[in-house]
Structure formats: C-alpha cells, structure tokens
Design an enzyme around this catalytic site. Sequence first.
Site, PDB file in Angstrom:
ATOM      1  CB  SER A 260    -113.659  52.001 -24.450  1.00  0.00           C
ATOM      2  OG  SER A 260    -114.376  51.003 -25.096  1.00  0.00           O
ATOM      3  CE  LYS A 264    -118.240  53.898 -28.164  1.00  0.00           C
ATOM      4  NZ  LYS A 264    -117.514  53.027 -29.030  1.00  0.00           N
ATOM      5  CD1 TRP A 351    -116.632  45.851 -29.623  1.00  0.00           C
ATOM      6  CD2 TRP A 351    -117.540  44.533 -31.174  1.00  0.00           C
ATOM      7  NE1 TRP A 351    -118.000  45.942 -29.504  1.00  0.00           N
ATOM      8  CE2 TRP A 351    -118.578  45.144 -30.438  1.00  0.00           C
ATOM      9  CE3 TRP A 351    -117.877  43.656 -32.205  1.00  0.00           C
ATOM     10  CZ2 TRP A 351    -119.929  44.910 -30.700  1.00  0.00           C
ATOM     11  CZ3 TRP A 351    -119.229  43.423 -32.471  1.00  0.00           C
ATOM     12  CH2 TRP A 351    -120.227  44.050 -31.726  1.00  0.00           C
ATOM     13  CG  HIS A 401    -111.238  47.343 -25.632  1.00  0.00           C
ATOM     14  ND1 HIS A 401    -111.365  48.329 -26.579  1.00  0.00           N
ATOM     15  CD2 HIS A 401    -112.135  47.641 -24.661  1.00  0.00           C
ATOM     16  CE1 HIS A 401    -112.305  49.177 -26.215  1.00  0.00           C
ATOM     17  NE2 HIS A 401    -112.789  48.777 -25.044  1.00  0.00           N
TER      18      HIS A 401
HETATM   19  C1  GTR Z   1    -118.316  47.758 -25.949  1.00  0.00           C
HETATM   20  C2  GTR Z   1    -118.908  48.621 -27.009  1.00  0.00           C
HETATM   21  C3  GTR Z   1    -117.822  49.461 -27.608  1.00  0.00           C
HETATM   22  C4  GTR Z   1    -116.931  50.108 -26.560  1.00  0.00           C
HETATM   23  C5  GTR Z   1    -116.751  49.273 -25.304  1.00  0.00           C
HETATM   24  C6  GTR Z   1    -116.284  50.001 -24.049  1.00  0.00           C
HETATM   25  O1  GTR Z   1    -119.140  46.814 -25.458  1.00  0.00           O
HETATM   26  O2  GTR Z   1    -119.514  47.810 -27.977  1.00  0.00           O
HETATM   27  O3  GTR Z   1    -118.363  50.418 -28.494  1.00  0.00           O
HETATM   28  O4  GTR Z   1    -117.372  51.359 -26.237  1.00  0.00           O
HETATM   29  O5  GTR Z   1    -117.902  48.622 -24.936  1.00  0.00           O
HETATM   30  O6  GTR Z   1    -116.661  51.130 -23.785  1.00  0.00           O
HETATM   31  O7  GTR Z   1    -115.565  49.357 -23.290  1.00  0.00           O
END
Ligand code: GTR
Length: 422
Positions: A260, A264, A351, A401
């Site tokens: 996540s 990045k 998402w 996720h």
């Molecule tokens: C979310 C965000 C994503 C992702 C995620 C995470 O809220 O919008 O880009 O990075 O968090 O890091 O769990």
Amino acid sequence: MKSYFFSLLVTTLSYTLSFAQAPPANYDESRVLPYTLPDPLISRQGKKINTVKEWERKQRPYILSLFTENVYGKISGKPAGLHFKITETDTTVLDGKAVRKQVTIYFSAGDEAPSMDVLLYLPKAGHPVTVFAGLNFNGNHAIVADKAIKPSKYLKKANPQMTDREAIDAARGSAASRWPIEEIIGQGYGIATAHYYDLEPDHKEGWKEGVRTTMKEALHIATGEWSAIGAWSWGLSRIQDYLESDKDIDAKSTILIGHSRLGKTALWAGANDRRFAMVISNNSGEGGAALSRRNFGETIRNINTSFPHWFIAQYKSYNDHPEKLPVDQHSLLSLIAPRPLYVASAEEDRWADPRGEFLSAKNAAPVYALYKLKGLNVNEMPAVNHPVGETIRYHIRTGKHDVTLYDWQQYLAFARQYIKNR
Ligand code: GTR
C-alpha cells in the site's frame, strides 16, 4: 466597484473549486476515459532511446528527475556519522531455526542522534542470506508476539484512556499474518523491518518530528523539498546500509517489499537506490504502481486531499490534470529495470485500480526489452490467482487490500527464480 465584485466572485469561485470535494470514485470500466501514456523511451528532445547506454546515461536520470520535481521530491544519501548498535542477538528463536537481531540505526554521530529500530529474522543455515527489507505499519512489536521485541515509541491507542502497556500488548503480533516468518525462514530467506513512523509519523504534521526536520541540516534538504514517501524511502536505504555491514547477509541480493503506501515507498526507494536487487509492490495503487491517467478508483486529487504530506506540493497541480504530468507510474516501474519487479493486486482492492496496476507493469516492459529481458509478456489481465510474466511479474489474488501468505509464496518463488545466482 464592478471590478471589485467581479474579482470577489472569481476569488470565491476558485476557492470553492479548489476545495471542492473530489467527484465520487469511478468503478465502471466503461467510464474510463481514453488517455495517452508518456513514452519513457522518448527523450526531452523528442528522440527515441534505443540502447541501454542511452537509457542509463541520459534518459533514466531524466525520468528520475521528473518524479523528483513533480511527485515525490528530493532524496538524500547516507549521512555522515551514521552508525549501528546491535541491541539483541537471540539464536534460539523459532525453535532454534532462526536468529533474531535488533539493531538501532543512528542517523548521525552519538547516542542522541535520530534513529530507527530494525528487527531482523535470519535463517540459521545458508549464510550469507538474502533478506526481504520493508517498513511496517504498527511497529516491530506487531510483527511477532514476543515480549523481547522492542516496542515502537509511536503507539496506536484505541482510546485515550489506554495506557502505553495496554497499547503495546494489544499490538503485539497483530501484523503477524502480513509477515509469515516461519514460511520465509523455512525457505531460506530473512527479513529486516522497521516502523515507518521512526522516519516520519504518518500525518500532516508528522514532518515536524521526522527526519525531514531532525536531519534537515545534515542532509541539506528543506522540509518542503521532499515528502513523507521520500523520508520513508530514505529510511529503506539506511536499512540497506546496515545490511551491507552484516556478514550473515548477502546485501547484494536485498529484496524490497512494501504494501500500500509502503508499496509506493518501496518503488520510490528502488528507483533511487540501485543497491536493491528486486522490488515488490503489494497493492500500492495510486502514486504507486497504478496508472494515474486512468480515472478508476483513487485519483491524484483524492490522495492529495487525504494525505497531503505523502507527496510534494507540485503534485497537487495535477489534481484534476493527470494528463499534464510528464510521467505516469509505468515510468516509475521502468526505473526498476533491469532488476526483477513484482506488482501484485487484489480483486476486492478496487480503490487501488488493479487493472491500472497491471497496465502500468505491462507498459514498463519496453525498458526491460532494452536489456533484452522479457517483462510482463502477456496482453490480457490474468485470471485471479494466476501469476504471469517474467522479469516483471504480476498477479491479482482473490480477497481484500492486504498482504497474505499467498502473496508471500509468489514472492518467494519469484526470488528463488531470479535472485539465486547473484
Ligand atoms: C488509502 C490510500 C491508498 C493506500 C492505503 C494504504 O487510504 O488512499 O493510497 O495507500 O491507504 O496505505 O493502506
């Protein structure tokens, strides 16, 4: 008077527009608007890049500079005075199959220097070993439920009444499913992890406490010239500095992993620091592996609104104009070449735009081709739980996720295939 009202109207309108709520996320593939990706193999002067030499000498630094100037900001190298203190070596963990080390990395001279605590698990056999290095969300004590693991100084509390002790106990081992150590050690690999808050707490004001402030003079970068993702990435390189000093570890084969926002981060760290031998982006989404130009799931505006500290101010100028960005995220993936790269999505993680992650990985292949390497050599998105590709690999697994055992099993197999003879 007229012009006064006119300018007031313009100001009010632009104010309203700039703070306007992002439109609801699009989850309908038929509503994805056409877009054109910038070609990472076209130079600033419009010339086609045909050789590894041209790519490495000119084009790669150019693409990296575009991400620096428009997305993540600057990053620095190893600071003077950086040093380590090994605070624990336990050879009895995991029924004697592994060695646990805890190491504090001090970013400058002296015991009072800003620091980061690293937790390592290494298999006992097969030294020097390959290590998966990655930051974690909730502290090293959340990785394994063992009281000997030093808790983070940043504790998540479910409510303000919670004592530190209660918060530590509640977190212990809570992220164990994301770090399946038995499996990793069983396959002959190690892990090195640190809490990302040690580098910068993850909120709008976090930079005041993190390395962007505490290391400002030493690193010669003003706080606004880099980003939280930059600070976290910088920390991954400092973990690599330690790994290079540990003779039990084959630091030439370090594999970066991140989930996540930390996915990045792994991509940005891997783009900047070529000592990392392989990079894994797990569900990294917008600002990670996913294409920004695809209006599906999270957008640049969404991410800059919720997490303004993750990127530099310039990135906000693309909030409603991803097409104006001189790069897209496939160019970031291209910067990992020729090193093996794994991009993973999850079916229910819409998402993060799984198709946008796939297409980004696919569009990084031409840079791998310069090195005569096959990247993601398929045209269609694979079925769920069917990894595809060669030096760039991709899967979309069933579920949410997260980082799961299934994800790790694919990464371990990929590592076995691509890292073994380094
Ligand atoms: C979310 C965000 C994503 C992702 C995620 C995470 O809220 O919008 O880009 O990075 O968090 O890091 O769990």
